[in-house]
Design a protein around this motif. Structure first.
Motif, PDB file in Angstrom:
ATOM      1  N   THR A  42     -24.007  59.032  68.616  1.00  0.00           N
ATOM      2  CA  THR A  42     -23.813  58.795  70.040  1.00  0.00           C
ATOM      3  C   THR A  42     -23.408  60.105  70.718  1.00  0.00           C
ATOM      4  OG1 THR A  42     -23.118  56.525  69.595  1.00  0.00           O
ATOM      5  CG2 THR A  42     -22.600  57.423  71.769  1.00  0.00           C
ATOM      6  N   ARG A  56     -19.316  46.097  66.736  1.00  0.00           N
ATOM      7  CA  ARG A  56     -18.675  47.404  66.743  1.00  0.00           C
ATOM      8  C   ARG A  56     -19.161  48.201  67.957  1.00  0.00           C
ATOM      9  NH1 ARG A  56     -17.557  47.444  60.935  1.00  0.00           N
ATOM     10  NH2 ARG A  56     -18.866  45.814  60.013  1.00  0.00           N
ATOM     11  N   SER A  58     -19.872  52.198  69.215  1.00  0.00           N
ATOM     12  CA  SER A  58     -19.973  53.618  68.877  1.00  0.00           C
ATOM     13  C   SER A  58     -19.784  54.443  70.138  1.00  0.00           C
ATOM     14  CB  SER A  58     -21.347  53.915  68.257  1.00  0.00           C
ATOM     15  OG  SER A  58     -21.500  55.297  68.016  1.00  0.00           O
ATOM     16  N   MET A  62     -19.432  59.561  67.506  1.00  0.00           N
ATOM     17  CA  MET A  62     -19.388  58.692  66.335  1.00  0.00           C
ATOM     18  C   MET A  62     -20.781  58.542  65.722  1.00  0.00           C
ATOM     19  SD  MET A  62     -16.623  55.755  67.425  1.00  0.00           S
ATOM     20  CE  MET A  62     -16.231  55.386  65.706  1.00  0.00           C
ATOM     21  N   TYR A  84     -28.138  58.831  72.823  1.00  0.00           N
ATOM     22  CA  TYR A  84     -27.906  59.009  71.394  1.00  0.00           C
ATOM     23  C   TYR A  84     -29.125  59.560  70.675  1.00  0.00           C
ATOM     24  CZ  TYR A  84     -30.467  54.787  69.747  1.00  0.00           C
ATOM     25  OH  TYR A  84     -31.431  53.859  69.428  1.00  0.00           O
ATOM     26  N   LEU A 110     -20.127  52.458  60.804  1.00  0.00           N
ATOM     27  CA  LEU A 110     -19.657  53.240  61.945  1.00  0.00           C
ATOM     28  C   LEU A 110     -18.447  54.063  61.525  1.00  0.00           C
ATOM     29  CD1 LEU A 110     -19.865  53.793  65.041  1.00  0.00           C
ATOM     30  CD2 LEU A 110     -18.203  51.946  65.350  1.00  0.00           C
ATOM     31  N   PHE A 111     -18.473  55.354  61.845  1.00  0.00           N
ATOM     32  CA  PHE A 111     -17.352  56.208  61.511  1.00  0.00           C
ATOM     33  C   PHE A 111     -17.404  57.483  62.350  1.00  0.00           C
ATOM     34  CE2 PHE A 111     -20.719  56.514  58.327  1.00  0.00           C
ATOM     35  CZ  PHE A 111     -21.111  57.836  58.452  1.00  0.00           C
ATOM     36  N   ALA A 112     -16.290  58.211  62.350  1.00  0.00           N
ATOM     37  CA  ALA A 112     -16.207  59.502  63.045  1.00  0.00           C
ATOM     38  C   ALA A 112     -16.073  60.591  61.987  1.00  0.00           C
ATOM     39  CB  ALA A 112     -15.005  59.515  63.987  1.00  0.00           C
ATOM     40  N   ASP A 113     -16.956  61.572  62.010  1.00  0.00           N
ATOM     41  CA  ASP A 113     -16.933  62.668  61.048  1.00  0.00           C
ATOM     42  C   ASP A 113     -17.585  63.884  61.688  1.00  0.00           C
ATOM     43  OD1 ASP A 113     -17.650  64.497  58.937  1.00  0.00           O
ATOM     44  OD2 ASP A 113     -17.301  62.872  57.517  1.00  0.00           O
ATOM     45  N   SER A 117     -21.551  64.732  61.926  1.00  0.00           N
ATOM     46  CA  SER A 117     -22.135  64.721  63.266  1.00  0.00           C
ATOM     47  C   SER A 117     -22.886  66.008  63.549  1.00  0.00           C
ATOM     48  CB  SER A 117     -21.034  64.525  64.318  1.00  0.00           C
ATOM     49  OG  SER A 117     -20.418  63.266  64.182  1.00  0.00           O
TER      50      SER A 117
END
Length: 270
Positions: A42, A56, A58, A62, A84, A110-113, A117
């Protein structure tokens, strides 16, 4: 599409990799699944989607990660819309790139990294901008490596590994019929005859095992057939009929609802 919506789609030459860069505010994805591993990043706004029994959202920065055959949908979280990237990577390529590594994407949807990214954005830009084939291959390898390094694990693929028991066997029988006869005009009576179970039982069993209704799965098989035909250079109208759709308009409507683009855009994406 609304006036603010746009799509840019590319297919990587000689590799099972496709990338889309898009902005949507009104578009709503119908529940669907890809044959590939699919990773979305995103860029602006927020996208809400349902996957693995939960809803969820995003937000910017994310990463969304979907295994092959994993049902999901999606729509804008608010009226501002979302921008996105999403990369679809063939499972055979993932297997090849991971041949000397432990792990396999992806464990969480779904995750933040930040590292992942950045790698994913580099991959997308290498396919949409002036990059060499070597640079694109390196970006692809770096993206998969970033996924493995964050310790992701594969989850059960809902369209291919239902749990055991009578219900799972009914679902498996229904899927075998659909896989073999997806081009036919099937009725619920055809599925009842093939499985020997009641209408409600087989519908509930299939939905529970695979996350889609039998009719959605049959349409998904037809969409995949149409994608293969279009990628091989078949005219869109011809591909529509050969893949079991009533006509080009019927294919176009469902192609966009599930993939966010028209068959014409996909044809010109090479």
């Amino acid at each position: 599409m609304s006036e603010r919506e746009w799509v840019d789609y590319h297919r990587m030459p000689d590799r099972p990799v496709e990338v889309m860069h898009a902005h949507f505010d009104r578009h709503v994805y119908h529940p669907h699944a890809h044959e590939t591993y699919s990773f979305g990043l995103t860029e602006f706004g927020a996208q809400t989607f349902a996957c693995r029994g939960a809803t969820r959202t995003s937000a910017a920065g994310m990463v969304m990660a979907f295994n092959p055959d994993e049902p999901h949908d999606g729509h804008s979280h608010d009226e501002l819309g979302f921008t996105y990237w999403i990369a679809h990577i063939g499972s055979e390529l993932i297997t090849d790139l991971l041949s000397d590594r432990a792990g396999r994407p992806s464990g969480l949807p779904l995750f933040a990294d930040p590292v992942l990214s950045a790698a994913l954005q580099r991959l997308c830009l290498s396919l949409t901008g002036p990059a060499t084939e070597l640079a694109a291959d390196e970006a692809l390898a770096a993206t998969v490596a970033a996924l493995v390094q964050r310790g992701t694990r594969a989850v059960p693929q809902r369209l291919s590994t239902p749990q055991g028991g009578v219900t799972a066997e009914i679902a498996r029988q229904v899927r075998l019929v659909l896989d073999d006869r997806y081009l036919e005009s099937l009725s619920m009576d055809d599925l009842v005859e093939a499985t020997g179970s009641g209408r409600f039982v087989l519908y509930r069993a299939f939905r529970s095992a695979y996350g889609l209704a039998p009719s959605d799965y049959q349409r998904l098989l037809r969409l995949r057939a149409a994608r293969r035909l279009i990628a091989a250079g078949r005219p869109v109208g011809t591909a529509a009929v050969e893949a079991g759709f009533a006509d080009q308009a019927h294919l176009t409507r469902w192609f966009r609802r599930c993939y966010g683009i028209t068959p014409g855009v996909y044809l010109n994406a090479a």
